[in-house]
Design an enzyme around this catalytic site. Sequence first.
Site, mmCIF file in Angstrom:
data_model
loop_
_atom_site.group_PDB
_atom_site.id
_atom_site.type_symbol
_atom_site.label_atom_id
_atom_site.label_comp_id
_atom_site.label_asym_id
_atom_site.label_seq_id
_atom_site.Cartn_x
_atom_site.Cartn_y
_atom_site.Cartn_z
ATOM 1 C CD GLU A 109 -11.047 -83.601 24.909
ATOM 2 O OE1 GLU A 109 -11.667 -82.493 25.139
ATOM 3 O OE2 GLU A 109 -11.063 -84.355 25.561
ATOM 4 C CG HIS A 132 -5.067 -84.075 23.361
ATOM 5 N ND1 HIS A 132 -4.919 -83.741 24.717
ATOM 6 C CD2 HIS A 132 -6.151 -84.798 23.517
ATOM 7 C CE1 HIS A 132 -5.271 -84.663 25.575
ATOM 8 N NE2 HIS A 132 -6.279 -85.149 25.045
ATOM 9 C CG HIS A 134 -4.133 -89.515 26.181
ATOM 10 N ND1 HIS A 134 -5.017 -90.557 26.388
ATOM 11 C CD2 HIS A 134 -4.571 -88.354 26.029
ATOM 12 C CE1 HIS A 134 -6.208 -90.022 26.197
ATOM 13 N NE2 HIS A 134 -6.082 -88.541 25.799
ATOM 14 C CD GLU A 162 18.774 -76.881 23.959
ATOM 15 O OE1 GLU A 162 17.665 -76.474 23.047
ATOM 16 O OE2 GLU A 162 19.982 -76.421 23.939
ATOM 17 C CG HIS A 203 -6.694 -86.100 29.613
ATOM 18 N ND1 HIS A 203 -8.195 -86.234 29.818
ATOM 19 C CD2 HIS A 203 -6.259 -86.431 28.506
ATOM 20 C CE1 HIS A 203 -8.517 -86.541 28.166
ATOM 21 N NE2 HIS A 203 -7.357 -86.471 27.670
HETATM 22 P P1 13P Z 1 -11.586 -88.019 20.510
HETATM 23 O O1 13P Z 1 -11.288 -89.591 19.913
HETATM 24 O O2 13P Z 1 -12.845 -87.630 20.483
HETATM 25 O O3 13P Z 1 -10.541 -87.221 19.820
HETATM 26 O O4 13P Z 1 -10.836 -88.133 22.200
HETATM 27 C C1 13P Z 1 -9.751 -88.385 22.579
HETATM 28 C C2 13P Z 1 -8.951 -88.025 23.841
HETATM 29 O O5 13P Z 1 -7.838 -87.950 23.741
HETATM 30 C C3 13P Z 1 -9.995 -87.040 24.419
HETATM 31 O O6 13P Z 1 -9.390 -86.447 25.433
HETATM 32 ZN ZN ZN Z 2 -7.124 -86.963 25.408
#
Ligand code: 13P
Ligand code: ZN
Length: 261
Positions: A109, A132, A134, A162, A203
């Site tokens: 990413e 980032h 999930h 909040e 995602h």
């Molecule tokens: P990477 O392992 O390449 O960082 O990818 C993980 C991910 O969350 C892709 O969106």
């Molecule tokens: Zn991801």
Amino acid sequence: MNILEEIGNITFQMWQKGWDEYNAGNISYLLSDDEVDEFEIIESNRFINFENIPNNLRNKYIAITASGSHFRVIKDHLDDLTGVIKVADTLDCVEIVYGFNNSNYPTSELYTHLLGHSSRLKVDPNHKIIMHNHATEIVAMTIKHELDELKFTKTLWSLCTECIILLPEGIGLMPWMVCGNRKIGEESALKLLEHRVVIWPQHGIFSAGTSFSDCFGLIETVNKAAKIYLITNGELNNVLSSENLMEIKKDFNLTIREGII
Ligand code: 13P
Ligand code: ZN
């Protein structure tokens, strides 16, 4: 503790929350000159092509997680699963200048991280980090809730007091797109000009902030609201009304995103 050790700590905490299964998630951190001095910077000649590098990123050093890295164990393998890259002065590339041993490379990413840093630096001189993961309930909410950015934000704001205080600019909500390419990076970077939190449906979530705690806290806050949405099965009988939200805006002197309340 140096920045890579801090990345090891925070990635472990993210994994403990259940947000980072297998290799899910990535983090990058813009290093100050003093922070760069803590590393033995090398010329590795390991380059990653990156066309149209934004000018405000030229010559910046960025600590970042490796593609495929498991957040559960990054802290035990810092020199393999993290490292530092330098954005080239004039060429269309970045170079690995520390870490990423054993043939590791920065996250897939990278586009979203680099273009996201460029966006945030334009609007926040104290900006440092793109994070980032999930986060489970956020992803679940994108499956249950209508994917309209303004409505999605209003629901989040109305679930706990909040949320509007921490995120008066609301959240950025992308359409679903394939991940890991320049296009999703460019679209996300546009959202990051106006938002510190951007959600990728089905995602995960990105946050931008001034410290690891800041970024982690933003994701926790959105995930908490999303969890409440799911626990209540979206039966929103006693949520905060528009009047309640306006009261909070007034009392906290918030500049909130137009068109939501
Ligand atoms: P990477 O392992 O390449 O960082 O990818 C993980 C991910 O969350 C892709 O969106
Ligand atoms: Zn991801």
